[in-house]
Design a protein around this motif. Sequence first.
Motif, PDB file in Angstrom:
ATOM      1  N   GLY A 281       0.801  -1.219   0.000  1.00 32.10           N
ATOM      2  CA  GLY A 281       0.000   0.000   0.000  1.00 32.10           C
ATOM      3  C   GLY A 281       0.829   1.262   0.000  1.00 32.10           C
ATOM      4  N   THR A 282       2.102   1.152   0.374  1.00 33.72           N
ATOM      5  CA  THR A 282       2.967   2.323   0.391  1.00 33.72           C
ATOM      6  C   THR A 282       3.157   2.920  -0.998  1.00 33.72           C
ATOM      7  OG1 THR A 282       5.057   3.153   1.321  1.00 33.72           O
ATOM      8  CG2 THR A 282       5.174   1.103   0.090  1.00 33.72           C
ATOM      9  N   PHE A 283       2.929   2.111  -2.073  1.00 30.38           N
ATOM     10  CA  PHE A 283       3.106   2.600  -3.439  1.00 30.38           C
ATOM     11  C   PHE A 283       1.812   3.126  -4.055  1.00 30.38           C
ATOM     12  CE2 PHE A 283       6.392  -0.906  -3.305  1.00 30.38           C
ATOM     13  CZ  PHE A 283       7.454  -0.034  -3.143  1.00 30.38           C
ATOM     14  N   ARG A 284       0.701   2.906  -3.383  1.00 33.60           N
ATOM     15  CA  ARG A 284      -0.578   3.225  -4.003  1.00 33.60           C
ATOM     16  C   ARG A 284      -0.917   4.701  -3.850  1.00 33.60           C
ATOM     17  NH1 ARG A 284      -3.459  -2.223  -1.768  1.00 33.60           N
ATOM     18  NH2 ARG A 284      -2.871  -3.595  -3.489  1.00 33.60           N
ATOM     19  N   PRO A 285      -1.208   5.394  -4.965  1.00 29.63           N
ATOM     20  CA  PRO A 285      -1.620   6.796  -4.864  1.00 29.63           C
ATOM     21  C   PRO A 285      -3.021   6.893  -4.290  1.00 29.63           C
ATOM     22  CG  PRO A 285      -1.816   6.040  -7.130  1.00 29.63           C
ATOM     23  CD  PRO A 285      -1.188   4.917  -6.351  1.00 29.63           C
ATOM     24  N   VAL A 286      -3.324   8.057  -3.740  1.00 30.03           N
ATOM     25  CA  VAL A 286      -4.673   8.303  -3.229  1.00 30.03           C
ATOM     26  C   VAL A 286      -5.581   8.576  -4.427  1.00 30.03           C
ATOM     27  CG1 VAL A 286      -6.100   9.809  -1.794  1.00 30.03           C
ATOM     28  CG2 VAL A 286      -3.764   9.222  -1.071  1.00 30.03           C
ATOM     29  N   LYS A 287      -6.644   7.793  -4.557  1.00 29.71           N
ATOM     30  CA  LYS A 287      -7.551   7.937  -5.696  1.00 29.71           C
ATOM     31  C   LYS A 287      -8.787   8.767  -5.360  1.00 29.71           C
ATOM     32  CE  LYS A 287      -6.051   3.700  -8.002  1.00 29.71           C
ATOM     33  NZ  LYS A 287      -6.455   2.374  -8.535  1.00 29.71           N
ATOM     34  N   ALA A 288      -9.130   8.859  -4.086  1.00 32.64           N
ATOM     35  CA  ALA A 288     -10.289   9.655  -3.683  1.00 32.64           C
ATOM     36  C   ALA A 288     -10.008  11.134  -3.922  1.00 32.64           C
ATOM     37  CB  ALA A 288     -10.606   9.408  -2.211  1.00 32.64           C
ATOM     38  N   GLU A 289     -11.011  11.865  -4.374  1.00 28.49           N
ATOM     39  CA  GLU A 289     -10.835  13.302  -4.618  1.00 28.49           C
ATOM     40  C   GLU A 289     -10.599  14.050  -3.315  1.00 28.49           C
ATOM     41  OE1 GLU A 289     -13.274  17.067  -6.591  1.00 28.49           O
ATOM     42  OE2 GLU A 289     -13.955  15.018  -6.944  1.00 28.49           O
ATOM     43  N   ASN A 290     -11.325  13.646  -2.264  1.00 28.86           N
ATOM     44  CA  ASN A 290     -11.151  14.205  -0.924  1.00 28.86           C
ATOM     45  C   ASN A 290     -10.248  13.246  -0.146  1.00 28.86           C
ATOM     46  OD1 ASN A 290     -11.347  15.001   1.757  1.00 28.86           O
ATOM     47  ND2 ASN A 290     -13.529  15.456   1.642  1.00 28.86           N
ATOM     48  N   ILE A 291      -9.113  13.724   0.364  1.00 25.93           N
ATOM     49  CA  ILE A 291      -8.160  12.810   1.010  1.00 25.93           C
ATOM     50  C   ILE A 291      -8.762  12.127   2.229  1.00 25.93           C
ATOM     51  CG2 ILE A 291      -6.202  14.170   0.178  1.00 25.93           C
ATOM     52  CD1 ILE A 291      -5.755  15.086   3.064  1.00 25.93           C
ATOM     53  N   LEU A 292      -9.766  12.732   2.851  1.00 25.61           N
ATOM     54  CA  LEU A 292     -10.382  12.129   4.028  1.00 25.61           C
ATOM     55  C   LEU A 292     -11.156  10.860   3.694  1.00 25.61           C
ATOM     56  CD1 LEU A 292     -11.642  15.298   5.938  1.00 25.61           C
ATOM     57  CD2 LEU A 292      -9.484  14.056   6.200  1.00 25.61           C
ATOM     58  N   GLU A 293     -11.420  10.634   2.417  1.00 30.60           N
ATOM     59  CA  GLU A 293     -12.145   9.439   1.992  1.00 30.60           C
ATOM     60  C   GLU A 293     -11.196   8.285   1.662  1.00 30.60           C
ATOM     61  OE1 GLU A 293     -14.591  10.673  -1.259  1.00 30.60           O
ATOM     62  OE2 GLU A 293     -15.769  12.059  -0.035  1.00 30.60           O
ATOM     63  N   HIS A 294      -9.891   8.526   1.793  1.00 29.37           N
ATOM     64  CA  HIS A 294      -8.906   7.480   1.489  1.00 29.37           C
ATOM     65  C   HIS A 294      -8.857   6.451   2.607  1.00 29.37           C
ATOM     66  CE1 HIS A 294      -5.316   5.558  -0.040  1.00 29.37           C
ATOM     67  NE2 HIS A 294      -4.690   5.775   1.109  1.00 29.37           N
ATOM     68  N   ASN A 295      -8.828   5.187   2.246  1.00 31.14           N
ATOM     69  CA  ASN A 295      -8.739   4.085   3.206  1.00 31.14           C
ATOM     70  C   ASN A 295      -7.293   3.620   3.308  1.00 31.14           C
ATOM     71  OD1 ASN A 295      -9.499   2.044   4.983  1.00 31.14           O
ATOM     72  ND2 ASN A 295      -9.858   0.586   3.322  1.00 31.14           N
ATOM     73  N   MET A 296      -6.651   3.884   4.435  1.00 34.59           N
ATOM     74  CA  MET A 296      -5.241   3.528   4.611  1.00 34.59           C
ATOM     75  C   MET A 296      -5.054   2.020   4.764  1.00 34.59           C
ATOM     76  SD  MET A 296      -2.939   5.928   4.489  1.00 34.59           S
ATOM     77  CE  MET A 296      -1.556   5.312   5.455  1.00 34.59           C
ATOM     78  N   HIS A 297      -3.929   1.532   4.259  1.00 35.12           N
ATOM     79  CA  HIS A 297      -3.554   0.141   4.441  1.00 35.12           C
ATOM     80  C   HIS A 297      -3.035  -0.061   5.872  1.00 35.12           C
ATOM     81  CE1 HIS A 297       0.003   2.420   3.281  1.00 35.12           C
ATOM     82  NE2 HIS A 297       0.756   1.479   3.820  1.00 35.12           N
ATOM     83  N   GLU A 298      -3.081  -1.300   6.330  1.00 35.36           N
ATOM     84  CA  GLU A 298      -2.651  -1.617   7.695  1.00 35.36           C
ATOM     85  C   GLU A 298      -1.276  -2.269   7.671  1.00 35.36           C
ATOM     86  OE1 GLU A 298      -4.521  -3.708  11.734  1.00 35.36           O
ATOM     87  OE2 GLU A 298      -5.514  -3.918   9.796  1.00 35.36           O
ATOM     88  N   GLU A 299      -0.450  -1.910   8.651  1.00 35.00           N
ATOM     89  CA  GLU A 299       0.904  -2.470   8.741  1.00 35.00           C
ATOM     90  C   GLU A 299       1.207  -2.850  10.193  1.00 35.00           C
ATOM     91  OE1 GLU A 299       3.301  -0.097   5.232  1.00 35.00           O
ATOM     92  OE2 GLU A 299       2.594   1.040   6.951  1.00 35.00           O
ATOM     93  N   LYS A 300       1.896  -3.971  10.368  1.00 38.59           N
ATOM     94  CA  LYS A 300       2.301  -4.422  11.703  1.00 38.59           C
ATOM     95  C   LYS A 300       3.588  -3.697  12.112  1.00 38.59           C
ATOM     96  CE  LYS A 300       0.651  -9.094  10.639  1.00 38.59           C
ATOM     97  NZ  LYS A 300       1.081 -10.491  10.392  1.00 38.59           N
ATOM     98  N   PHE A 301       3.701  -3.402  13.415  1.00 36.79           N
ATOM     99  CA  PHE A 301       4.947  -2.797  13.894  1.00 36.79           C
ATOM    100  C   PHE A 301       5.298  -3.313  15.281  1.00 36.79           C
ATOM    101  CE2 PHE A 301       1.818   0.250  15.583  1.00 36.79           C
ATOM    102  CZ  PHE A 301       2.292   0.486  16.869  1.00 36.79           C
ATOM    103  N   GLU A 302       6.566  -3.108  15.632  1.00 32.67           N
ATOM    104  CA  GLU A 302       7.058  -3.503  16.952  1.00 32.67           C
ATOM    105  C   GLU A 302       8.072  -2.468  17.430  1.00 32.67           C
ATOM    106  OE1 GLU A 302       9.907  -6.892  19.090  1.00 32.67           O
ATOM    107  OE2 GLU A 302       9.292  -7.141  16.993  1.00 32.67           O
ATOM    108  N   ILE A 303       7.960  -2.095  18.696  1.00 31.97           N
ATOM    109  CA  ILE A 303       8.968  -1.248  19.335  1.00 31.97           C
ATOM    110  C   ILE A 303       9.546  -2.037  20.510  1.00 31.97           C
ATOM    111  CG2 ILE A 303       9.468   0.920  20.520  1.00 31.97           C
ATOM    112  CD1 ILE A 303       7.170   2.205  19.061  1.00 31.97           C
ATOM    113  N   PRO A 304      10.814  -2.462  20.417  1.00 32.23           N
ATOM    114  CA  PRO A 304      11.426  -3.194  21.529  1.00 32.23           C
ATOM    115  C   PRO A 304      11.455  -2.325  22.791  1.00 32.23           C
ATOM    116  CG  PRO A 304      12.730  -3.402  19.525  1.00 32.23           C
ATOM    117  CD  PRO A 304      11.712  -2.348  19.260  1.00 32.23           C
TER     118      PRO A 304
END
Length: 339
Positions: free
Chosen positions: A208-231
């Motif tokens: 999803g990091t490569f996908r451009p925002v296609k919605a005309e209003n940025i608030l309508e964009h659905n972000m992809h989900e990513e796992k993270f860890e902080i030791p």
Amino acid sequence: MKTTDFEYNLPEELIAQVPIYPRDSSRLMVVDKETEKIENKIFSDIIDYLDEGDLLVRNSTKVIPARLIGNKETGAVVEIFLLNRLDINRWECLVRPGKRVKIGQKIIFKDDSLTAKVIEIKEDGNRIVEFEYNGVFEEVLDNLGEMPLPPYIKEKLKDANRYQTVYAKKGESVAAPTAGLHFTDELLKKIKAKGIEIVDVFLEVGLGTFRPVKAENILEHNMHEEKFEIPIESANKINAAKKEGKRVIAVGTTSVRTLESAANNGKVMAGENSTKIFIYPGYKFKMVDALITNFHLPKSTLLMLVSAFSNRELMLRAYENAVDEKYRFFSFGDAMFIK
């Protein structure tokens, strides 16, 4: 706020197709978000902009060779792109050509050392694939898979390690945290010798990091989900730096997303989690004081993030300057330091 507010003109020849050697000889644009001064430097000069006591936070995720080329039993070629591991043998994948690969179909890879069967088709067209293999999956993947270069890179990568940071440790990312590609072991040693602490976080970078925002209003964009860890050790050092008023400098937007997602009452919380955080102008940063990043695609969530960190007008002016100065753009391109 409109997606077209984050558009700029980029000549295609400025999209970097191959990595530069050595890593730290790429160019560096330094942008002061307070004075709005812009300087053109070399990446190895970054050490001159780092002060004793600063804390550098880097995403030490590892990129896996997520692109697999196999054949159906008919002989037809099929590409499988690993997206997200569901359990030991099952992955969510992109399959091409998707319309011709049905549930139950078997895909065979080189030497029959790996086979895959589609067991589910999701609403978005992604497939759930179950793999069969002998031995250790990671070793089989290292032998058969290709590095998952972004679609705008047409050249074949000669050295797979160049799409990997020198400090990559663990993880199953399908894209590199590209701001980190500029660092060499030697440069990191010099940074540490100057009294700058370096800590690791881990965010598994998704397609999803490569996908451009296609919605005309940025608030309508659905972000992809990513796992993270902080030791826990990293969290303790980050929290101590914030308490002591030291700068926390994020290496890349993935480090920003990790830190800001884990922020709670002026501290970051250690442990594993996932994030769909969408950072755009108006966002108030909680943890990050400065940012090392690359030049991002027009109308992308990453351009919106760096615009939030400085301001949109300054970023667009900096990008215009980068085009005029013929900087190299995107994953194998040049870097920017926003301070």
